[in-house]
Design an enzyme around this catalytic site. Structure first.
Site, short mmCIF file in Angstrom:
data_model
loop_
_atom_site.label_atom_id
_atom_site.label_comp_id
_atom_site.label_asym_id
_atom_site.label_seq_id
_atom_site.Cartn_x
_atom_site.Cartn_y
_atom_site.Cartn_z
N GLY A 56 -30.75 49.29 2.69
CA GLY A 56 -31.33 48.21 1.77
C GLY A 56 -31.48 48.73 0.35
N ASN B 161 -29.79 47.98 -2.23
CA ASN B 161 -29.41 47.16 -3.34
C ASN B 161 -30.61 46.39 -3.80
OD1 ASN B 161 -29.59 45.65 -0.57
ND2 ASN B 161 -29.48 43.79 -1.97
N ILE C 297 -37.56 49.06 -3.98
CA ILE C 297 -37.81 50.57 -4.18
C ILE C 297 -36.52 51.25 -3.54
CG2 ILE C 297 -40.24 50.24 -3.71
CD1 ILE C 297 -40.00 51.39 -0.83
N GLY C 298 -35.71 50.86 -2.56
CA GLY C 298 -34.36 51.28 -2.01
C GLY C 298 -33.53 51.66 -3.48
N SER D 224 -46.02 51.75 5.63
CA SER D 224 -46.75 50.74 4.57
C SER D 224 -48.29 51.03 4.96
CB SER D 224 -46.34 49.21 4.99
OG SER D 224 -47.34 48.33 4.59
N TYR E 136 -45.77 42.60 11.44
CA TYR E 136 -45.15 43.45 10.28
C TYR E 136 -45.97 44.70 10.57
CZ TYR E 136 -44.48 45.35 5.89
OH TYR E 136 -44.14 46.35 4.73
#
Length: 289
Positions: free
Chosen positions: A6, A8, A11-12, A135, A162
């Protein structure tokens, strides 16, 4: 050589940008190659000499994970840092192509399988690290192995699912480090969380989030600051396996990255073992007995 799933956006992308600026060879592992290519171009504008490669990876597909790993092994052979970053947040109930509940399948099971398929590349690189992004939402999570994936939507709530997936990220990160050490591998597993950052995932925190995004940018941190715990876990020479990094501010929402801790449930070895065994059965990927 660093892989960021991820990579793109959010935070990645910010973490990948800093790593590339420091002359790491960065692989942006993205579901959408077009978006990945656009991200790589943005990264090169910031750092013209960046060594960045885009590879297709749908972390919610075991077939895509297997194909990515095979291509990566053939092209690179070894891996210094794997950042398990890609994720979805608080989406309506649904299933991945493999029949997994989407948030568990994407946030946990996909990264469990990917790490296993890249383990030989990690062990080929002395001092390699796996950094899994969790998280602060894990603090309110529960885990129920009788209804782990909210079968057919039973008991499903978007944020509840989540939170469970983020708890799984920590249980996995800690158990992975225990198994790596037991096997005598020179590979460390760490975890990090970004606090509360204004990224695309912020829009899923409530119906009000898109409306308040402009104001949130004034009081919360951006993706660049949210990436700092990831960067510290991935690169700090003093960091060691089993550690967890997050912001130092009030309730760990913003601020510089520091060592933090997670809930007692996330450190439960018996539950972590049960989760590991279940993850092996569901994904078909077995490693580090």
């Amino acid at each position: 050589t660093i892989v960021v799933t991820g990579g793109n956006s959010g935070i990645g992308f910010e973490a990948a940008t800093v790593m590339a600026r420091k002359r790491a060879s960065v692989v942006l592992a993205c579901r959408d190659e077009e978006k990945g290519a656009a991200a790589a171009n943005r990264l090169r504008k910031r750092s013209p000499d960046a060594l960045v490669v885009v590879m297709e990876l749908n972390i919610a597909s075991l077939k895509s994970i297997e194909a990515f790993a095979a291509e990566f092994v053939a092209r690179f052979g070894q891996l210094d840092v794997l950042v398990n970053n890609a994720g979805i947040m608080a989406v309506p109930y649904g299933k991945t192509v493999d029949g997994f509940e989407r948030q568990i399948g994407t946030n946990h099971l996909g990264h469990f399988a990917l790490t296993g398929r890249l383990l030989d590349c990690l062990t080929a690189s002395p001092g390699a690290r796996v950094v899994t992004i969790s998280s602060i939402a894990h603090r309110e999570a529960d885990i129920d192995f009788e209804n782990f994936q909210y079968e057919e939507g039973q008991g499903y709530e978007p944020m509840k699912a989540y939170r469970r997936s983020k708890l799984c990220n920590l249980l996995f990160a800690y158990e992975l480090d225990r198994r790596l050490r037991a096997a005598g591998h020179d590979v460390s597993s760490l975890a990090a969380h970004p606090g509360v950052s204004v990224t695309n995932l912020f829009d899923h925190t409530g119906w009000w989030a898109p409306l308040f995004r402009p104001a949130a940018k004034l009081v919360l941190q951006g993706a660049d600051a949210g990436a700092l715990p990831t960067l510290r876990a991935a690169t700090d020479p003093t960091a060691t396996g089993g550690q967890y990094y997050g912001p130092t501010g009030r309730r760990e929402t913003t601020g510089p990255p520091v060592l933090t801790d997670s809930t007692p449930l996330s450190h439960d070895v018996e539950i972590a073992t049960q989760l590991w065994q279940l993850s092996e059965r569901l994904t078909g990927v077995t490693y580090l007995p």
